[in-house]
Design an enzyme around this catalytic site. Sequence first.
Site, PDB file in Angstrom:
ATOM      1  N   LYS A 111      14.063-107.725  42.632  1.00 22.11           N
ATOM      2  CA  LYS A 111      12.736-108.346  42.742  1.00 22.11           C
ATOM      3  C   LYS A 111      12.837-109.863  42.757  1.00 22.11           C
ATOM      4  O   LYS A 111      12.069-110.535  43.443  1.00 22.11           O
ATOM      5  CB  LYS A 111      11.847-107.892  41.574  1.00 22.11           C
ATOM      6  CG  LYS A 111      11.381-106.452  41.688  1.00 22.11           C
ATOM      7  CD  LYS A 111      10.326-106.171  40.645  1.00 22.11           C
ATOM      8  CE  LYS A 111       9.913-104.701  40.647  1.00 22.11           C
ATOM      9  NZ  LYS A 111       8.975-104.395  39.572  1.00 22.11           N
ATOM     10  N   LYS A 153      13.008 -96.057  49.733  1.00 20.09           N
ATOM     11  CA  LYS A 153      11.972 -95.389  48.949  1.00 20.09           C
ATOM     12  C   LYS A 153      10.563 -95.778  49.416  1.00 20.09           C
ATOM     13  O   LYS A 153      10.329 -96.932  49.773  1.00 20.09           O
ATOM     14  CB  LYS A 153      12.171 -95.796  47.478  1.00 20.09           C
ATOM     15  CG  LYS A 153      11.411 -94.925  46.496  1.00 20.09           C
ATOM     16  CD  LYS A 153      11.717 -95.328  45.051  1.00 20.09           C
ATOM     17  CE  LYS A 153      10.669 -94.746  44.128  1.00 20.09           C
ATOM     18  NZ  LYS A 153      10.854 -95.105  42.728  1.00 20.09           N
ATOM     19  N   LYS A 165       4.831 -99.294  47.337  1.00 20.50           N
ATOM     20  CA  LYS A 165       3.569-100.016  47.493  1.00 20.50           C
ATOM     21  C   LYS A 165       3.800-101.412  48.051  1.00 20.50           C
ATOM     22  O   LYS A 165       2.906-102.013  48.624  1.00 20.50           O
ATOM     23  CB  LYS A 165       2.881-100.146  46.122  1.00 20.50           C
ATOM     24  CG  LYS A 165       2.218 -98.864  45.669  1.00 20.50           C
ATOM     25  CD  LYS A 165       1.520 -99.062  44.340  1.00 20.50           C
ATOM     26  CE  LYS A 165       2.449 -98.723  43.196  1.00 20.50           C
ATOM     27  NZ  LYS A 165       1.762 -98.501  41.913  1.00 20.50           N
TER      28      LYS A 165
END
Length: 339
Positions: free
Chosen positions: A113, A200, A203
């Site tokens: 991230k 994966k 969102k």
Amino acid sequence: MNKKRILSGVQPTGDLHIGNWLGAIRNWVNLQKEYDTYVCVVDLHAITVPHNPEKLKSDTLSTAALYIACGMDPKECSIFVQSHIPAHTELCWLLNCVTPLNWMERMIQFKEKALKQGDNVSIGLLDYPVLMAADILLYDADLVPVGEDQKQHLELARDIAQQRINSRFSKDKKPILKIPQPLIMKEGAKIMSLLDGSSKMSKSDPNENSRIGLLDNPDTISKKIKKAKTDQHYGLEFGNPKRPESDNLLGIYSMVTNQSKEKIRKECSAMGWGKFKPLLTDALISSLEPIQKKYNALIQDRSELNNVLKEGTENAKILSGITLQRLKEALGFLETTSI
Ligand code: TRP
């Protein structure tokens, strides 16, 4: 005999998709009768990367509503919003002060991230796993149902509780914090992107066609499945590493129709993509319909949702208060009752 306790949560970042449902929420639904179940909407985690204040509130509410719409039964479980229980941030601070920085810097998800955030990485993003440890440890959770990608975070929670709290501060060998076990969800644990069977469903993928939202209407579902990536082979199969899209879409089909992989394999092994896609589309539409109906009712008349959250918050406050108090005593804080 007392039921074992489980705790889990999902971040309220945008609309939940079928990966959240099949990989997480549906598993909680199956566990809630057998376990003392606590599920929260982890809104404090949602601000570890830049967030939109206008959306946080509605996303938090819609996530809670979707838990119920997907089958979480308020009679069987406690549903609450993380930020409504101040003990989460308080415990997070206490744990911060005993957690070595280098444990945090090696967290895989942090590194991934952080890379995306460029030079705008917050301390909150680094601290994300400690807050998650606080979520879990506050409720003396026995088991934490999570996907494979959260295993490292769970190990961290165990290490902090065992090595940094219990072994340093317990007296008479009585543990202060309960050591949780991961309950790694296999079935549906990883639903992949519709556009790339090797990454994966997420969102945060900027392309909406990569996922089916739980609130997508039939038309949108149909369009997204039409655009879903396929390959040149005829006949669909599970488990061929060269055909991740086939494996993923068949897996979704098997889950939303509640049919065994064996049965689906038989049905689809001699079927081309052109015939399979409409079947998958119909199955998705009809499995999401009852969820959407329940969701709309909950959002239109908020009284039921409000009551569920109120009750969940009360339960969560009691449990978390006890744990926090126990830890603060062990760490030597002055009690308010002594002044
Ligand atoms: N990090 C988890 C995820 O992204 C969400 C989460 C936050 C969580 N706190 C938790 C999951 C506590 C289980 C228990 O999936």
